[in-house]
Scaffold this motif. Sequence first.
Motif, PDB file in Angstrom:
ATOM      1  N   ALA A   1      11.733 -11.695 -15.530  1.00 22.40           N
ATOM      2  CA  ALA A   1      12.663 -10.824 -15.894  1.00 22.40           C
ATOM      3  C   ALA A   1      13.923 -11.695 -16.044  1.00 22.40           C
ATOM      4  O   ALA A   1      14.570 -11.506 -16.981  1.00 22.40           O
ATOM      5  CB  ALA A   1      12.852  -9.747 -14.952  1.00 22.40           C
ATOM      6  N   VAL A   2      14.323 -12.744 -15.035  1.00 21.73           N
ATOM      7  CA  VAL A   2      15.423 -13.163 -15.136  1.00 21.73           C
ATOM      8  C   VAL A   2      15.469 -14.343 -16.450  1.00 21.73           C
ATOM      9  O   VAL A   2      16.549 -14.270 -17.071  1.00 21.73           O
ATOM     10  CB  VAL A   2      15.834 -14.199 -14.025  1.00 21.73           C
ATOM     11  N   LYS A   3      14.186 -15.079 -16.852  1.00 23.25           N
ATOM     12  CA  LYS A   3      14.120 -15.546 -17.840  1.00 23.25           C
ATOM     13  C   LYS A   3      14.337 -14.896 -19.248  1.00 23.25           C
ATOM     14  O   LYS A   3      15.222 -15.320 -20.141  1.00 23.25           O
ATOM     15  CB  LYS A   3      12.731 -16.223 -17.831  1.00 23.25           C
ATOM     16  N   GLU A   4      13.777 -13.680 -19.228  1.00 23.43           N
ATOM     17  CA  GLU A   4      13.882 -12.792 -20.340  1.00 23.43           C
ATOM     18  C   GLU A   4      15.488 -12.288 -20.531  1.00 23.43           C
ATOM     19  O   GLU A   4      15.669 -12.328 -21.626  1.00 23.43           O
ATOM     20  CB  GLU A   4      12.961 -11.702 -20.418  1.00 23.43           C
ATOM     21  N   ILE A   5      15.978 -11.701 -19.390  1.00 22.16           N
ATOM     22  CA  ILE A   5      17.462 -11.617 -19.570  1.00 22.16           C
ATOM     23  C   ILE A   5      18.354 -12.612 -20.226  1.00 22.16           C
ATOM     24  O   ILE A   5      19.202 -12.527 -20.677  1.00 22.16           O
ATOM     25  CB  ILE A   5      17.795 -10.818 -18.182  1.00 22.16           C
ATOM     26  N   ALA A   6      17.980 -13.783 -19.315  1.00 24.09           N
ATOM     27  CA  ALA A   6      18.732 -15.078 -19.787  1.00 24.09           C
ATOM     28  C   ALA A   6      18.540 -15.352 -21.276  1.00 24.09           C
ATOM     29  O   ALA A   6      19.705 -15.689 -21.996  1.00 24.09           O
ATOM     30  CB  ALA A   6      18.274 -16.222 -19.048  1.00 24.09           C
ATOM     31  N   TYR A   7      17.383 -15.218 -21.696  1.00 26.52           N
ATOM     32  CA  TYR A   7      17.189 -15.258 -23.147  1.00 26.52           C
ATOM     33  C   TYR A   7      18.088 -14.650 -24.133  1.00 26.52           C
ATOM     34  O   TYR A   7      18.717 -15.293 -25.054  1.00 26.52           O
ATOM     35  CB  TYR A   7      15.770 -14.885 -23.591  1.00 26.52           C
ATOM     36  N   LYS A   8      18.424 -13.202 -23.649  1.00 24.69           N
ATOM     37  CA  LYS A   8      19.281 -12.522 -24.337  1.00 24.69           C
ATOM     38  C   LYS A   8      20.935 -12.929 -24.436  1.00 24.69           C
ATOM     39  O   LYS A   8      21.276 -12.444 -25.509  1.00 24.69           O
ATOM     40  CB  LYS A   8      19.078 -11.026 -23.724  1.00 24.69           C
ATOM     41  N   HIS A   9      21.091 -13.683 -23.356  1.00 24.82           N
ATOM     42  CA  HIS A   9      22.383 -14.301 -23.686  1.00 24.82           C
ATOM     43  C   HIS A   9      22.374 -15.687 -23.998  1.00 24.82           C
ATOM     44  O   HIS A   9      23.756 -16.645 -23.827  1.00 24.82           O
ATOM     45  CB  HIS A   9      22.961 -14.347 -22.037  1.00 24.82           C
ATOM     46  N   GLY A  10      21.388 -16.361 -24.702  1.00 27.96           N
ATOM     47  CA  GLY A  10      21.340 -17.659 -24.910  1.00 27.96           C
ATOM     48  C   GLY A  10      21.222 -18.699 -23.990  1.00 27.96           C
ATOM     49  O   GLY A  10      21.739 -19.823 -24.052  1.00 27.96           O
ATOM     50  N   ILE A  11      20.771 -18.331 -22.851  1.00 26.57           N
ATOM     51  CA  ILE A  11      20.507 -19.202 -21.674  1.00 26.57           C
ATOM     52  C   ILE A  11      19.125 -19.314 -21.329  1.00 26.57           C
ATOM     53  O   ILE A  11      18.247 -18.280 -21.544  1.00 26.57           O
ATOM     54  CB  ILE A  11      21.236 -18.346 -20.275  1.00 26.57           C
ATOM     55  N   MET A  12      18.617 -20.329 -20.574  1.00 20.02           N
ATOM     56  CA  MET A  12      17.480 -20.696 -19.977  1.00 20.02           C
ATOM     57  C   MET A  12      17.588 -20.683 -18.523  1.00 20.02           C
ATOM     58  O   MET A  12      18.256 -21.544 -17.952  1.00 20.02           O
ATOM     59  CB  MET A  12      16.970 -21.829 -20.698  1.00 20.02           C
ATOM     60  N   ALA A  13      16.796 -20.253 -17.789  1.00 24.29           N
ATOM     61  CA  ALA A  13      16.605 -20.270 -16.461  1.00 24.29           C
ATOM     62  C   ALA A  13      15.495 -21.031 -16.310  1.00 24.29           C
ATOM     63  O   ALA A  13      14.481 -20.732 -16.496  1.00 24.29           O
ATOM     64  CB  ALA A  13      16.476 -18.580 -15.828  1.00 24.29           C
ATOM     65  N   SER A  14      15.431 -21.879 -14.920  1.00 24.70           N
ATOM     66  CA  SER A  14      14.405 -22.726 -14.680  1.00 24.70           C
ATOM     67  C   SER A  14      14.187 -22.538 -13.051  1.00 24.70           C
ATOM     68  O   SER A  14      15.213 -22.655 -12.318  1.00 24.70           O
ATOM     69  CB  SER A  14      14.734 -24.156 -14.728  1.00 24.70           C
ATOM     70  N   PHE A  15      13.111 -22.170 -12.912  1.00 27.31           N
ATOM     71  CA  PHE A  15      12.641 -22.081 -11.429  1.00 27.31           C
ATOM     72  C   PHE A  15      11.838 -23.154 -10.655  1.00 27.31           C
ATOM     73  O   PHE A  15      11.234 -23.173  -9.838  1.00 27.31           O
ATOM     74  CB  PHE A  15      11.830 -20.666 -11.165  1.00 27.31           C
ATOM     75  N   MET A  16      12.049 -24.345 -11.431  1.00 26.73           N
ATOM     76  CA  MET A  16      11.330 -25.630 -10.819  1.00 26.73           C
ATOM     77  C   MET A  16      12.061 -25.706  -9.403  1.00 26.73           C
ATOM     78  O   MET A  16      13.136 -25.599  -9.175  1.00 26.73           O
ATOM     79  CB  MET A  16      11.941 -26.831 -11.704  1.00 26.73           C
ATOM     80  N   ALA A  17      10.994 -26.472  -8.571  1.00 29.72           N
ATOM     81  CA  ALA A  17      11.685 -26.866  -7.219  1.00 29.72           C
ATOM     82  C   ALA A  17      12.858 -27.678  -7.122  1.00 29.72           C
ATOM     83  O   ALA A  17      13.601 -27.558  -6.265  1.00 29.72           O
ATOM     84  CB  ALA A  17      10.422 -26.993  -6.370  1.00 29.72           C
ATOM     85  N   LYS A  18      12.626 -28.666  -8.167  1.00 30.94           N
ATOM     86  CA  LYS A  18      13.490 -29.786  -8.070  1.00 30.94           C
ATOM     87  C   LYS A  18      13.538 -30.403  -9.424  1.00 30.94           C
ATOM     88  O   LYS A  18      12.936 -31.136 -10.053  1.00 30.94           O
ATOM     89  CB  LYS A  18      13.313 -30.920  -7.067  1.00 30.94           C
ATOM     90  N   TRP A  19      14.900 -30.017 -10.270  1.00 31.40           N
ATOM     91  CA  TRP A  19      14.671 -30.649 -11.717  1.00 31.40           C
ATOM     92  C   TRP A  19      15.543 -31.734 -11.695  1.00 31.40           C
ATOM     93  O   TRP A  19      15.502 -32.496 -12.930  1.00 31.40           O
ATOM     94  CB  TRP A  19      15.324 -29.457 -12.505  1.00 31.40           C
ATOM     95  N   ASN A  20      16.194 -32.027 -10.838  1.00 29.79           N
ATOM     96  CA  ASN A  20      17.241 -33.308 -10.808  1.00 29.79           C
ATOM     97  C   ASN A  20      17.338 -33.930  -9.435  1.00 29.79           C
ATOM     98  O   ASN A  20      17.647 -33.169  -8.473  1.00 29.79           O
ATOM     99  CB  ASN A  20      18.629 -32.785 -11.367  1.00 29.79           C
TER     100      ASN A  20
END
Length: 452
Positions: free
Chosen positions: A229-248
């Motif tokens: 749901a967070v990812k889909e809602i983010a899409y609607k705002h031109g945003i991407m949400a990542s639930f990776m444990a460690k992206w950086n």
Amino acid sequence: MNKQQILSYLKEKGIDKVKFAFADIDGVLRGKVIHHKKFADGLESGYGFCDVVFGWDSSDVCNENIKLTGWHTGYPDQLCRIDLSTFRTIPWQDDIPFFLADFSKADGNDLPACPRSLLKRIAKECESMGFHPEFAQEFEWFNFRETPQSLQEKSFTNLESLTPGMFGYSILRTSENGDFYYDLFDLLMKFNVPVEGLHAETGPGVYEAAILHDHVLEAADRAVLLKTAVKEIAYKHGIMASFMAKWNEKLPGCGGHVHQSLWNKDNSENLFYDANDANKMSETHKQYLAGQLYCLPHILPMYAPTINSYKRLVEGAWAPTTITWAVENRTTAFRVINTSPAYTRLETRIPGSDTNPYLAMAAALASGLYGIKNKLSLNIPATSGNGYHDDKNGKISANLFDAANIMKESKVAKELFGDDFVEHFVQTRLWECKQFAKSVTDWELKRYFEII
């Protein structure tokens, strides 16, 4: 609503389509939109779904290591069944009716790869012991001003964070993107994934959401739904949400901590609380915690299921590295919270936001019940101070390959979850290791391309 009420609802509203989904072994929601007649016809017999969804990985590459399905079986359909109790509508998709499904069967012979079916079995065992399992999961995730297309064009490099700077718990930072921020809270509530708290976490563009606690199955359903749901809602705002444990490597990781307690059958008394104990912990609580401490090395991949999970489990990164516990200590693997009788609970801090909630909660509950059934003593003293330096009871495995091979040989894991599940799950984790091992990483190119 029951079957007849739901069918009447669809008819009265003139609804011609229904959406349903189930979680695969990685916690990825797979599903379909179906005609209302197909929905009605399948409520008793189930819905055929190609079992390749349990035969490929999160990138849809067919896993050659597993027995359950493959080219050798012809990838047949398996019957999944919609759970009518999960009915809700999706407010950001014109309120289309939505249901969760799983591969449970009336005779108890569930598909071993189905995570929700596994959790249902563990929950049933818990209830047969006279307990009501109350759970919740919280998630941290990073938000980016990117699209799936821009990620590909940039080769996942030089990504633009939603906001700059660290700003943990900042009221200012969330107001900068207030439409998105309040959409998350409000739409998740309408989606029956009620958020207890939502705030900025430390890191550029990081949010954290804690979900209201409930029975373990409902808690896991909500957790699985929140991530998508967070990812889909983010899409609607031109945003991407990542639930990776460690992206950086230079930024904190993203936790997916599991909170839990056991109550009496009518859910009126917290059986983890004892006012007369120094730590306000009942004997049931101590045995439950002892079970989790004992079982942790045997089931670690259920808490840390990806290659990336172990990049988070490093010293000084707000994630545990040792087999430890303490009261109100965020450097240990298990944190006891005892602020009041109603909110006394155990927080299992190993899981990251990349976990499959069904498997993380199944692991926590089954290992805790193991401690109660075997009347294990809490003979590991509480850590005082820095848990990263308290390794006398052992350290958490440093990588997925080692953790998966320990689970593969573990009699404890097989006792908790059955031979078939362990065999399938472990092979999917070893497949993950195999895919990573043959990949040439950016680190290798930067280190060796010119100088070697």
